[in-house]
Design an enzyme around this catalytic site. Structure first.
Site, PDB file in Angstrom:
ATOM      1  N   ASP A 299      -2.960  20.872 -59.491  1.00  0.00           N
ATOM      2  CA  ASP A 299      -3.279  21.087 -58.081  1.00  0.00           C
ATOM      3  C   ASP A 299      -4.774  21.282 -57.837  1.00  0.00           C
ATOM      4  OD1 ASP A 299      -3.230  23.525 -59.428  1.00  0.00           O
ATOM      5  OD2 ASP A 299      -1.454  24.246 -58.397  1.00  0.00           O
TER       6      ASP A 299
ATOM      7  N   ASN B 261       5.634  34.806 -56.317  1.00  0.00           N
ATOM      8  CA  ASN B 261       6.746  34.446 -55.425  1.00  0.00           C
ATOM      9  C   ASN B 261       7.617  33.331 -56.009  1.00  0.00           C
ATOM     10  OD1 ASN B 261       5.133  32.199 -55.174  1.00  0.00           O
ATOM     11  ND2 ASN B 261       4.773  32.383 -52.972  1.00  0.00           N
TER      12      ASN B 261
ATOM     13  N   HIS C 288       6.467  30.452 -57.290  1.00  0.00           N
ATOM     14  CA  HIS C 288       5.972  29.068 -57.148  1.00  0.00           C
ATOM     15  C   HIS C 288       5.537  28.495 -58.489  1.00  0.00           C
ATOM     16  CE1 HIS C 288       1.561  30.434 -56.128  1.00  0.00           C
ATOM     17  NE2 HIS C 288       1.636  30.125 -57.393  1.00  0.00           N
TER      18      HIS C 288
ATOM     19  N   GLU D 111       5.422  26.090 -52.967  1.00  0.00           N
ATOM     20  CA  GLU D 111       5.799  27.413 -52.475  1.00  0.00           C
ATOM     21  C   GLU D 111       7.313  27.478 -52.229  1.00  0.00           C
ATOM     22  OE1 GLU D 111       3.721  29.600 -52.803  1.00  0.00           O
ATOM     23  OE2 GLU D 111       1.772  29.232 -51.886  1.00  0.00           O
TER      24      GLU D 111
HETATM   25  C1  F6R Z   1      -2.401  26.875 -60.977  1.00  0.00           C
HETATM   26  C2  F6R Z   1      -1.075  26.883 -60.398  1.00  0.00           C
HETATM   27  C3  F6R Z   1      -0.374  28.132 -59.992  1.00  0.00           C
HETATM   28  C4  F6R Z   1      -0.568  29.294 -60.952  1.00  0.00           C
HETATM   29  C5  F6R Z   1       0.164  30.533 -60.450  1.00  0.00           C
HETATM   30  C6  F6R Z   1      -0.099  31.733 -61.336  1.00  0.00           C
HETATM   31  O1  F6R Z   1      -2.806  25.553 -61.281  1.00  0.00           O
HETATM   32  O2  F6R Z   1      -0.542  25.841 -60.237  1.00  0.00           O
HETATM   33  O3  F6R Z   1       0.994  27.873 -59.867  1.00  0.00           O
HETATM   34  O4  F6R Z   1      -0.109  28.933 -62.217  1.00  0.00           O
HETATM   35  O5  F6R Z   1      -0.256  30.839 -59.163  1.00  0.00           O
HETATM   36  O6  F6R Z   1      -1.440  32.105 -61.198  1.00  0.00           O
HETATM   37  P1  F6R Z   1      -2.114  33.153 -62.208  1.00  0.00           P
HETATM   38  O7  F6R Z   1      -2.109  32.515 -63.545  1.00  0.00           O
HETATM   39  O8  F6R Z   1      -3.515  33.317 -61.685  1.00  0.00           O
HETATM   40  O9  F6R Z   1      -1.295  34.388 -62.145  1.00  0.00           O
END
Ligand code: F6R
Length: 242
Positions: free
Chosen positions: A67, A134, A136, A141
């Site tokens: 992303d 959450n 995701h 989301e």
């Molecule tokens: C990042 C991504 C997100 C993160 C998720 C966890 O490329 O796609 O799904 O993996 O938000 O974020 P952290 O690792 O910062 O807790």
């Protein structure tokens, strides 16, 4: 799903790094799906160390990231392209033109179509995932259809708040992102998901023991034949079966 629970983060990252090192030694010409955020940083650091010790090379590796924020150029320090350069690509022998991150600056619809094509042309061997508090995965989301392909998303307010720590204020956190879709994530031959800390415990439980439903995007991983989950004891603390 294979679930690996570790006492410490150090043990977890050592194990997952060894897994990647083995794979890269056996199959140097591989396509890796990569993630950003806090979770993969220690893994990338260990892979850089392994590269410096000449245990692995990235010369023939292709990478496809999940992303990018809409509106941030590749040189913006909080862009995911800049993150990847800083935390991995600049320190190893990867060919930069074999590293792909969705564009946050061209017309978003064009960027999405381009990335859908790119994923078709570069099927992912191993997709690395972090887990949102959450539930995701990527920026898919809660409520995202399981058959989604690369698309533009309005970020959930809780995701913007979670990610505020990387920006000066909440107002600077982009409101939209482009993300690989759930269907594309599920097309990877293998998936490795890492989650650590108490703030991930509810999402981990819902992902592993909950019903498979779009409200918990990561729950779809229960239907993938080749998933390895790496979690620490805090993230595993709410699981009924350990
Ligand atoms: C990042 C991504 C997100 C993160 C998720 C966890 O490329 O796609 O799904 O993996 O938000 O974020 P952290 O690792 O910062 O807790």
């Amino acid at each position: 799903m294979k679930i690996n629970i570790f006492k410490t983060k150090e043990e977890l990252y050592k194990d997952v790094a060894n897994y990647y090192i083995n794979v890269l030694q056996k199959k140097p010409q591989i396509t890796l799906g990569l993630a950003t955020g806090s979770t993969p940083i220690s893994l990338y650091q260990k892979l850089i160390d392994a590269y410096k010790q000449k245990l692995i090379s990235f010369k023939s590796v292709t990478t496809v990231n999940l992303d990018e924020y809409i509106g941030l150029s590749s040189i913006h320090p909080q862009s995911y392209r800049a993150f990847m350069n800083q935390h991995l690509f600049n320190h190893v022998d990867i060919m930069m033109d074999q590293t792909y991150v969705p564009s946050g600056t061209i017309d978003p619809n064009d960027a999405a179509v381009q990335y859908q094509e790119l994923i078709k042309n570069h099927p992912v061997d191993i997709q690395l995932l972090g887990l949102g508090g959450n539930g995701h995965i990527g920026f898919n989301e809660p409520g995202t259809p399981f058959d989604s392909i690369t698309h533009i998303v309005k970020l959930a307010q809780e995701t913007r708040i979670d990610n505020q720590r990387f920006f000066k204020s909440i107002d600077e956190v982009p409101t939209h992102a482009i993300t690989m879709g759930i269907k594309e994530v599920m097309q990877a031959k293998e998936i490795i998901l890492i989650a650590t800390g108490l703030n991930k415990a509810d999402a981990v439980k819902a992902m592993i023991e909950g019903e498979v439903k779009p409200h918990v995007p990561a729950s779809i991983l229960q239907n993938h034949p080749q998933v390895i989950v790496y979690i620490d004891e805090d993230a595993a603390s709410k699981l009924r079966h350990k």
